[in-house]
Enzyme design. Structure first.
Site, PDB file in Angstrom:
ATOM      1  N   HIS A 132       0.832  -1.213   0.000  1.00 18.14           N
ATOM      2  CA  HIS A 132       0.000   0.000   0.000  1.00 18.14           C
ATOM      3  C   HIS A 132       0.860   1.255   0.000  1.00 18.14           C
ATOM      4  O   HIS A 132       0.653   2.179  -0.777  1.00 18.14           O
ATOM      5  CB  HIS A 132      -0.862   0.052   1.262  1.00 18.14           C
ATOM      6  CG  HIS A 132      -2.114  -0.759   1.182  1.00 18.14           C
ATOM      7  ND1 HIS A 132      -2.667  -1.185   0.005  1.00 18.14           N
ATOM      8  CD2 HIS A 132      -2.931  -1.195   2.161  1.00 18.14           C
ATOM      9  CE1 HIS A 132      -3.776  -1.871   0.268  1.00 18.14           C
ATOM     10  NE2 HIS A 132      -3.953  -1.898   1.568  1.00 18.14           N
ATOM     11  N   ILE A 171      -5.910   2.165  11.367  1.00 14.64           N
ATOM     12  CA  ILE A 171      -6.446   1.154  10.451  1.00 14.64           C
ATOM     13  C   ILE A 171      -5.942   1.439   9.045  1.00 14.64           C
ATOM     14  O   ILE A 171      -5.871   2.604   8.637  1.00 14.64           O
ATOM     15  CB  ILE A 171      -7.990   1.182  10.453  1.00 14.64           C
ATOM     16  CG1 ILE A 171      -8.533   1.215  11.889  1.00 14.64           C
ATOM     17  CG2 ILE A 171      -8.571   0.000   9.675  1.00 14.64           C
ATOM     18  CD1 ILE A 171      -8.198   0.018  12.720  1.00 14.64           C
ATOM     19  N   GLU A 172      -5.641   0.380   8.301  1.00 16.44           N
ATOM     20  CA  GLU A 172      -4.929   0.592   7.043  1.00 16.44           C
ATOM     21  C   GLU A 172      -5.726   1.309   5.961  1.00 16.44           C
ATOM     22  O   GLU A 172      -5.153   1.770   4.989  1.00 16.44           O
ATOM     23  CB  GLU A 172      -4.309  -0.706   6.539  1.00 16.44           C
ATOM     24  CG  GLU A 172      -5.271  -1.800   6.158  1.00 16.44           C
ATOM     25  CD  GLU A 172      -4.521  -2.929   5.441  1.00 16.44           C
ATOM     26  OE1 GLU A 172      -3.741  -3.618   6.112  1.00 16.44           O
ATOM     27  OE2 GLU A 172      -4.712  -3.094   4.240  1.00 16.44           O
ATOM     28  N   GLY A 173      -7.015   1.446   6.128  1.00 14.32           N
ATOM     29  CA  GLY A 173      -7.779   2.254   5.182  1.00 14.32           C
ATOM     30  C   GLY A 173      -7.460   3.742   5.304  1.00 14.32           C
ATOM     31  O   GLY A 173      -7.964   4.562   4.531  1.00 14.32           O
ATOM     32  N   GLY A 174      -6.635   4.100   6.294  1.00 16.08           N
ATOM     33  CA  GLY A 174      -6.273   5.509   6.475  1.00 16.08           C
ATOM     34  C   GLY A 174      -7.048   6.144   7.609  1.00 16.08           C
ATOM     35  O   GLY A 174      -7.586   7.242   7.476  1.00 16.08           O
TER      36      GLY A 174
END
Lengths: 320, 242
Positions: free
Chosen positions: A126, B38-41
């Site tokens: 990512h 959280i990796e979604g930002g």
């Protein structure tokens, strides 16, 4: 090694921008006119992430033109990537992860096309893919990073390491990715293309600055004054936008933060089609939801009004 | 088990499923000062019990969050060193905690099974101060070698991780369905430190494709208490992740 010089050539990317008008004028147009700017062989970057704020209306309009030879990039590629692959539009997928989500398991389309070598899938973490767009947005050929070192991902993408000129430490030189076209869906814009996004920013602002051509759909076209009263909310300035289309529910049945929630049942029906008929299941879906509806209104008519209203209710519920 | 590894007043990089449940549990038990990224930002969400997200990037994952910096910038917080603990899993794991979530069998370009890919796992294991691997313990997962290193653990042991340029962090724990592992300080080989109640060392050996090292002080893990179970059921009444 699959990255090409074209992806990180910052001088060529800069010359393209210098040659391009940076208009403060009207950008409003139609979906068909917007996607007519995409040429076969182009490299496209999609905004949003997984099933959040995907520019689905633009992607459907693009696929109706039966493009070929595209490279598509997005950090979490959802089923729009499968559509492009099965439609025969794609030569390469650049991503960090591809599927729909844990409940739907592995993508059978990825398995079929990637395992057979028909479509290469170039994998970045990512952060690395985010930095590829950010390097391009900054106009530089690479950014140093501490990620991905020591892993197999360095070799398969073809990225290189550098010795830091100050500390001597080994760093990953993440190559810029300058796409030909960015396709984005935003919450609101004025008619000049000044865009505001609510909720998740995803990688959209970097992608817009990285690309040579920027196509945007917006849930709402607002008066110029509304943007000027809240300029701090603007994440993409109008002069970098080439085409803007007013498309309410432009990422449905994916979600649009605060406006409508996603439709997991729709994904399940889509995946059931693949489980039963493989890639032909995607062809059936494309026929029904992508090729046949002539307009966005025709597309929305395939969903019950009550379903759209319920998605809106669920979407608003999470932010109030 | 993952929850007990999370200390108060620290930060954790968590994904959906077990890591999310472990973080939510720790916050309600002993770590009210734990911040989730959280990796979604997303920074500091406060998920609605019974309405847990199925992806790190959907609106539910950001419910009552403190900040939405975006994906790239969330991972840059980890690169800067703000993240104490990260959780990841994988389809294959070797004795050094290297993980594969990319491709099984064949070659990378023409694999037998193409998996979804790294997502943020490689960033988490490269950039967080300590990493806890959560996984089902099966022989096909616990493999002599991984077919591809998506997420680098201790690579080939010793100081090979550092030599590759990964100056910080590393895998500290592997929590499996059979027990709890750490890593030998010098060789960096995985070592069994505790067994879940009712599990024997032979059970672990039978489910592991590489030599199982056993700590001198092998202990037994404490099963979840009624209180811990109660919180987990409250968070996930439909048992989507339990």
């Amino acid at each position: 090694m699959t990255i090409s010089r074209r992806e990180y050539d910052f001088q060529a990317a800069r010359l393209r921008l210098e040659a391009k008008p940076k208009s403060a004028g009207e950008k409003l147009t139609t979906l068909d006119e917007a996607v007519a700017r995409v040429k076969d062989g182009d490299s496209l970057a999609f905004g949003g992430c997984l099933f959040s704020r995907t520019p689905l209306a633009l992607i459907r309009a693009l696929l109706r033109r039966r493009p070929t030879g595209l490279t598509i990039s997005r950090n979490l590629m959802c089923y729009e990537g499968e559509w492009c692959i099965v439609a025969g539009a794609v030569d390469k997928v650049v991503t960090s992860w591809m599927g729909i989500g844990l409940p739907w398991g592995l993508s059978k389309i990825v398995r079929e096309y990637v395992e057979s070598g028909r479509v290469p899938m170039e994998e970045w973490s990512h952060l690395a893919l985010g930095l590829r767009f950010r390097a391009a947005a900054m106009g530089v050929p690479f950014l140093p990073s501490l990620t991905m070192l020591g892993s197999g991902l360095v070799d398969v993408g073809g990225s290189k390491t550098i010795d830091c000129p100050y500390t001597g430490q080994k760093l990953l030189a993440v190559p810029a990715l300058f796409p030909d076209v960015a396709m984005l869906h935003v919450h609101r814009a004025d008619r000049f293309g000044n865009c505001q996004i609510d909720g998740y920013p995803h990688m959209d602002a970097d992608i817009a600055k990285a690309a040579a051509t920027v196509l945007v759909t917006a849930e709402e076209i607002v008066p110029e004054e509304e943007i000027r009263l809240h300029p701090d909310r603007t994440v993409i300035p109008g002069f970098i936008v080439d085409a803007l289309v007013h498309v309410p529910y432009g990422s449905y049945p994916h979600e649009c933060y605060g406006l409508y929630d996603a439709e997991p049942e729709h994904f399940s029906v889509y995946v059931d089609g693949i489980n039963q008929r493989g890639a032909a299941g995607v062809q059936d879906y494309l026929e029904r939801y992508v090729y046949r509806p002539r307009t966005h209104a025709d597309y929305l008519a395939l969903f019950a009004e009550a379903a759209l209203a319920d998605a809106s209710r669920r979407g608003r519920e999470l932010v109030t | 088990m993952g929850a007990r590894e999370l200390k108060d007043n620290t930060t954790v990089f968590a994904g959906v499923g077990a890591p999310m449940m472990a973080s939510g549990l720790a916050q309600r038990m002993h770590a009210p000062g734990l911040t989730m990224v959280i990796e979604g930002g997303i920074v500091g969400p406060k998920w609605k019990p019974g309405s847990l997200p199925i992806s790190t990037n959907e609106m539910r994952a950001a419910y009552r969050a403190q900040m939405l910096p975006g994906i790239t910038d969330a991972f840059l917080l980890a690169q800067r060193g703000f993240l104490d603990v990260g959780f990841i899993g994988g389809a294959q794991i070797d004795r050094y905690g290297n993980l594969n979530t990319s491709a099984i069998g064949g070659s990378y370009d023409r694999p037998k099974v193409r998996l979804p890919g790294t997502g943020g796992a490689n960033d988490i294991i490269s950039l967080c101060r300590a990493v806890i691997i959560l996984t089902v313990h099966e022989k096909r997962r616990f493999s002599e070698t991984v077919d591809f290193i998506t997420s680098p653990g201790w690579l080939t042991g010793g100081d090979s991780r550092r030599a590759s340029g990964l100056l910080f962090g590393g895998v500290s724990r592997v929590v499996t369905t059979l027990g709890l592992f750490g890593f030998e300080p010098e060789s960096r080989r995985m070592r069994l430190e505790a067994l879940h109640p009712g599990v024997s060392v032979d059970d672990v050996k039978a489910a592991t494709g590489f030599e199982v090292l056993v700590a001198d002080q092998l202990t037994t893990t404490k099963p979840p208490s009624d209180e811990e179970f109660g919180i987990l059921r409250m968070l996930d009444p439909a048992r989507q992740f339990l």
